[in-house]
Write a protein that holds these residues in place. Structure first.
Motif, PDB file in Angstrom:
ATOM      1  N   VAL A  64     -39.376  42.895  61.905  1.00 17.58           N
ATOM      2  CA  VAL A  64     -38.437  42.287  60.964  1.00 17.58           C
ATOM      3  C   VAL A  64     -37.757  43.368  60.141  1.00 17.58           C
ATOM      4  O   VAL A  64     -36.539  43.351  59.945  1.00 17.58           O
ATOM      5  N   LEU A  65     -38.534  44.332  59.646  1.00 13.54           N
ATOM      6  CA  LEU A  65     -37.954  45.402  58.828  1.00 13.54           C
ATOM      7  C   LEU A  65     -36.936  46.214  59.622  1.00 13.54           C
ATOM      8  O   LEU A  65     -35.878  46.586  59.093  1.00 13.54           O
ATOM      9  N   HIS A  66     -37.214  46.476  60.884  1.00 12.65           N
ATOM     10  CA  HIS A  66     -36.254  47.191  61.728  1.00 12.65           C
ATOM     11  C   HIS A  66     -34.989  46.354  61.937  1.00 12.65           C
ATOM     12  O   HIS A  66     -33.875  46.890  61.907  1.00 12.65           O
ATOM     13  N   GLU A  67     -35.168  45.070  62.144  1.00 12.97           N
ATOM     14  CA  GLU A  67     -34.012  44.198  62.343  1.00 12.97           C
ATOM     15  C   GLU A  67     -33.152  44.138  61.076  1.00 12.97           C
ATOM     16  O   GLU A  67     -31.920  44.221  61.138  1.00 12.97           O
ATOM     17  N   LEU A  68     -33.791  44.004  59.920  1.00 11.54           N
ATOM     18  CA  LEU A  68     -33.055  43.984  58.652  1.00 11.54           C
ATOM     19  C   LEU A  68     -32.339  45.314  58.427  1.00 11.54           C
ATOM     20  O   LEU A  68     -31.178  45.338  57.988  1.00 11.54           O
ATOM     21  N   ALA A  69     -33.014  46.414  58.725  1.00 12.76           N
ATOM     22  CA  ALA A  69     -32.400  47.732  58.567  1.00 12.76           C
ATOM     23  C   ALA A  69     -31.148  47.857  59.431  1.00 12.76           C
ATOM     24  O   ALA A  69     -30.131  48.391  58.985  1.00 12.76           O
ATOM     25  N   GLY A  70     -31.218  47.346  60.648  1.00 13.82           N
ATOM     26  CA  GLY A  70     -30.050  47.377  61.527  1.00 13.82           C
ATOM     27  C   GLY A  70     -28.887  46.572  60.975  1.00 13.82           C
ATOM     28  O   GLY A  70     -27.730  46.950  61.136  1.00 13.82           O
ATOM     29  N   LEU A  71     -29.190  45.476  60.298  1.00 10.53           N
ATOM     30  CA  LEU A  71     -28.135  44.650  59.707  1.00 10.53           C
ATOM     31  C   LEU A  71     -27.495  45.339  58.493  1.00 10.53           C
ATOM     32  O   LEU A  71     -26.295  45.200  58.259  1.00 10.53           O
ATOM     33  N   MET A  72     -28.280  46.078  57.718  1.00  6.97           N
ATOM     34  CA  MET A  72     -27.763  46.724  56.508  1.00  6.97           C
ATOM     35  C   MET A  72     -27.130  48.079  56.765  1.00  6.97           C
ATOM     36  O   MET A  72     -26.358  48.571  55.937  1.00  6.97           O
ATOM     37  N   SER A  73     -27.444  48.704  57.873  1.00  3.44           N
ATOM     38  CA  SER A  73     -26.977  50.053  58.154  1.00  3.44           C
ATOM     39  C   SER A  73     -25.457  50.218  58.048  1.00  3.44           C
ATOM     40  O   SER A  73     -24.993  51.128  57.360  1.00  3.44           O
ATOM     41  N   PRO A  74     -24.659  49.380  58.692  1.00  2.43           N
ATOM     42  CA  PRO A  74     -23.208  49.588  58.609  1.00  2.43           C
ATOM     43  C   PRO A  74     -22.660  49.528  57.171  1.00  2.43           C
ATOM     44  O   PRO A  74     -21.797  50.321  56.801  1.00  2.43           O
ATOM     45  N   GLY A  75     -23.171  48.624  56.368  1.00  3.65           N
ATOM     46  CA  GLY A  75     -22.679  48.487  55.000  1.00  3.65           C
ATOM     47  C   GLY A  75     -23.150  49.573  54.061  1.00  3.65           C
ATOM     48  O   GLY A  75     -22.471  49.915  53.094  1.00  3.65           O
ATOM     49  N   SER A  76     -24.324  50.133  54.339  1.00  6.92           N
ATOM     50  CA  SER A  76     -24.896  51.127  53.439  1.00  6.92           C
ATOM     51  C   SER A  76     -24.571  52.554  53.850  1.00  6.92           C
ATOM     52  O   SER A  76     -24.606  53.461  53.023  1.00  6.92           O
ATOM     53  N   GLY A  77     -24.300  52.765  55.131  1.00  8.28           N
ATOM     54  CA  GLY A  77     -24.055  54.116  55.621  1.00  8.28           C
ATOM     55  C   GLY A  77     -25.326  54.885  55.935  1.00  8.28           C
ATOM     56  O   GLY A  77     -25.285  56.087  56.169  1.00  8.28           O
TER      57      GLY A  77
END
Length: 165
Positions: free
Chosen positions: A25-38
């Protein structure tokens, strides 16, 4: 006051998480936030896991809000994922979390980071909002639902300051 929906892009919403365990789950959430956070997904996942090891971010109602600060985050970014069957994650009352919200922010945004966390918690304490999220058919529907919920549940910017006078 800032709104959670100002930091949540439709592309960062996943109506059906695929992970089958906590780290996934944490990896999936990280993938979702990556583009917006850089920030690279793997780096985000490591920081989210480290934060979870300090103490679980789960709350009542089958909700978890894994969050962290990261030096490379260019701005605050959030994401939302729904796990239809629920997963063991921390210590919620029934042992299962179905609604996951990720949050990452730069280190110099401590006050805003806490404000966004507070907004998320306020909205997701409402059983009607949680039920509506679980029933929403798409990322766009989830985003629209959250925007409406914030309009109904939370004061508009400046209203708190005006009310104090």
């Amino acid at each position: 006051m800032w709104r959670w929906s100002e930091f949540l892009e439709v592309e960062a919403i996943r109506p059906a998480l695929e992970a089958r365990e906590r780290v996934g789950v944490l990896h999936e959430l990280a993938g979702l936030m990556s583009p917006g956070s850089g920030v690279a997904p793997r780096q985000l996942a490591v920081h989210l896991l480290a934060r979870e090891q300090l103490g679980p971010t789960s709350m009542e109602g089958g909700v978890a809000v894994p969050h962290c600060r990261h030096a490379r985050a260019r701005r605050i970014a959030t994401c939302l994922g729904i796990h239809r069957g629920g997963l063991a994650f921390g210590e919620p009352e029934d042992g299962l979390v179905r609604i996951y919200v990720g949050l990452v922010s730069p280190p110099d945004t401590a006050g805003l980071h806490l404000n966004v966390l507070s907004r998320i918690a306020t909205l997701l304490r409402d059983v009607h909002v949680r039920d509506a999220l679980m029933a929403a058919p798409s990322a766009a529907a989830i985003h629209a639902l959250l925007v409406r919920a914030e309009e109904e549940h939370l004061p508009q910017r400046g209203e708190v300051a005006r009310a104090a006078y």
